[in-house]
Design an enzyme around this catalytic site. Structure first.
Site, mmCIF file in Angstrom:
data_model
loop_
_atom_site.group_PDB
_atom_site.id
_atom_site.type_symbol
_atom_site.label_atom_id
_atom_site.label_comp_id
_atom_site.label_asym_id
_atom_site.label_seq_id
_atom_site.Cartn_x
_atom_site.Cartn_y
_atom_site.Cartn_z
ATOM 1 N N LYS A 1 -15.759 -8.124 4.979
ATOM 2 C CA LYS A 1 -14.577 -8.506 5.767
ATOM 3 C C LYS A 1 -14.810 -8.406 7.269
ATOM 4 O O LYS A 1 -15.561 -7.547 7.732
ATOM 5 C CB LYS A 1 -13.395 -7.609 5.382
ATOM 6 C CG LYS A 1 -12.896 -7.882 3.992
ATOM 7 C CD LYS A 1 -11.627 -7.122 3.683
ATOM 8 C CE LYS A 1 -11.130 -7.461 2.278
ATOM 9 N NZ LYS A 1 -10.059 -6.575 1.822
ATOM 10 N N HIS B 1 0.843 -1.205 0.000
ATOM 11 C CA HIS B 1 0.000 0.000 0.000
ATOM 12 C C HIS B 1 0.883 1.263 0.000
ATOM 13 O O HIS B 1 0.595 2.241 -0.678
ATOM 14 C CB HIS B 1 -0.883 0.052 1.263
ATOM 15 C CG HIS B 1 -1.897 -1.050 1.368
ATOM 16 N ND1 HIS B 1 -2.023 -1.845 2.486
ATOM 17 C CD2 HIS B 1 -2.842 -1.478 0.499
ATOM 18 C CE1 HIS B 1 -3.017 -2.706 2.297
ATOM 19 N NE2 HIS B 1 -3.523 -2.512 1.104
ATOM 20 N N ARG C 1 -2.966 -5.719 -7.949
ATOM 21 C CA ARG C 1 -1.848 -6.665 -7.816
ATOM 22 C C ARG C 1 -1.812 -7.675 -8.954
ATOM 23 O O ARG C 1 -0.772 -7.970 -9.508
ATOM 24 C CB ARG C 1 -1.963 -7.444 -6.496
ATOM 25 C CG ARG C 1 -1.550 -6.638 -5.298
ATOM 26 C CD ARG C 1 -1.975 -7.330 -4.056
ATOM 27 N NE ARG C 1 -3.417 -7.562 -4.096
ATOM 28 C CZ ARG C 1 -4.157 -7.854 -3.050
ATOM 29 N NH1 ARG C 1 -3.607 -7.988 -1.878
ATOM 30 N NH2 ARG C 1 -5.458 -8.040 -3.175
HETATM 31 O O1 PNS Z 1 -9.168 -2.888 1.059
HETATM 32 P P1 PNS Z 1 -10.500 -3.314 0.522
HETATM 33 O O2 PNS Z 1 -11.267 -4.132 1.548
HETATM 34 O O3 PNS Z 1 -10.388 -4.027 -0.799
HETATM 35 O O4 PNS Z 1 -11.328 -1.965 0.250
HETATM 36 C C1 PNS Z 1 -12.689 -1.994 -0.157
HETATM 37 C C2 PNS Z 1 -13.355 -0.675 0.238
HETATM 38 C C3 PNS Z 1 -13.230 -0.453 1.746
HETATM 39 C C4 PNS Z 1 -12.681 0.466 -0.509
HETATM 40 C C5 PNS Z 1 -14.861 -0.779 -0.187
HETATM 41 O O5 PNS Z 1 -15.461 -1.880 0.436
HETATM 42 C C6 PNS Z 1 -15.625 0.504 0.158
HETATM 43 O O6 PNS Z 1 -15.554 1.469 -0.580
HETATM 44 N N1 PNS Z 1 -16.316 0.485 1.329
HETATM 45 C C7 PNS Z 1 -17.093 1.617 1.776
HETATM 46 C C8 PNS Z 1 -18.569 1.433 1.434
HETATM 47 C C9 PNS Z 1 -18.793 1.735 -0.046
HETATM 48 O O7 PNS Z 1 -18.668 2.851 -0.518
HETATM 49 N N2 PNS Z 1 -19.161 0.684 -0.778
HETATM 50 C C10 PNS Z 1 -19.487 0.812 -2.192
HETATM 51 C C11 PNS Z 1 -18.394 0.250 -3.062
HETATM 52 S S1 PNS Z 1 -19.147 -0.735 -4.255
#
Ligand code: PNS
Length: 163
Positions: free
Chosen positions: A40, A16, A92
């Site tokens: 998660k 990251h 990745r």
């Molecule tokens: O590190 P990750 O878990 O791949 O990140 C995913 C993340 C946190 C960026 C995504 O789940 C997110 O944006 N969560 C906030 C809620 C949201 O806006 N969801 C809509 C995305 S489709």
């Protein structure tokens, strides 16, 4: 252009960090945004994940355009509130693509013209994920090439607490 770098960051890794530093050289501001992904289960709370991120960026003094925050809602709602028009994600491998495509299109549908930029992860970190780090450290393996000393300390604290 200022941009949001969103993620779970459970925990933030050197993979990251590499994406972050490369983005910081190319965007006016990079705001790391620690969010929750409903799919998660986290080891660290959102505040702990933010503290980890802050520890990484305190050492990145040459890049004054990096900021960090948390939000317990939709990425696009945060973006609207603070006037961001784009986000950044690291890729990745091909495996990442499907989920990223879905998220990018969902976000752009919910918030017109909201763009997602992608940076390819450095090959040295292409196999590093927060999940791999957790699996290795829980079994006593060495993760010092993948995460900071502060993350290792936080892990040790967590593992001791759960004993
Ligand atoms: O590190 P990750 O878990 O791949 O990140 C995913 C993340 C946190 C960026 C995504 O789940 C997110 O944006 N969560 C906030 C809620 C949201 O806006 N969801 C809509 C995305 S489709």
């Amino acid at each position: 252009m200022k941009i949001i770098y969103p993620g779970s960051f459970d925990p933030f890794t050197y993979g990251h960090y590499d994406v972050l530093m490369r983005a910081a050289k190319n965007f006016e501001e990079v705001r790391i945004l620690v969010l929750n992904n409903m799919q998660k289960k986290y080891m660290f709370s959102i505040t702990e994940r933010l503290n980890i991120v802050k520890d990484y960026i305190k050492d990145a003094k040459e890049q004054k355009n990096i900021t960090a925050d948390t939000y317990e809602g939709l990425l696009i709602d945060y973006a609207k509130k603070y006037n961001y028009k784009a986000s950044l994600r690291g890729l990745r491998a091909v495996d990442d693509f499907e989920m990223e495509l879905q998220m990018a299109n969902a976000n752009r549908t919910l918030y017109k013209n909201f763009e997602t930029f992608f940076l390819m992860t450095d090959p040295n970190f292409s196999f590093v994920s927060s999940t791999v780090v957790k699996q290795v450290i829980i079994h006593g393996g060495d993760v010092s090439l993948w995460v900071s000393d502060y993350v290792i300390e936080m892990f040790e604290k967590k593992l001791n607490e759960s004993m």
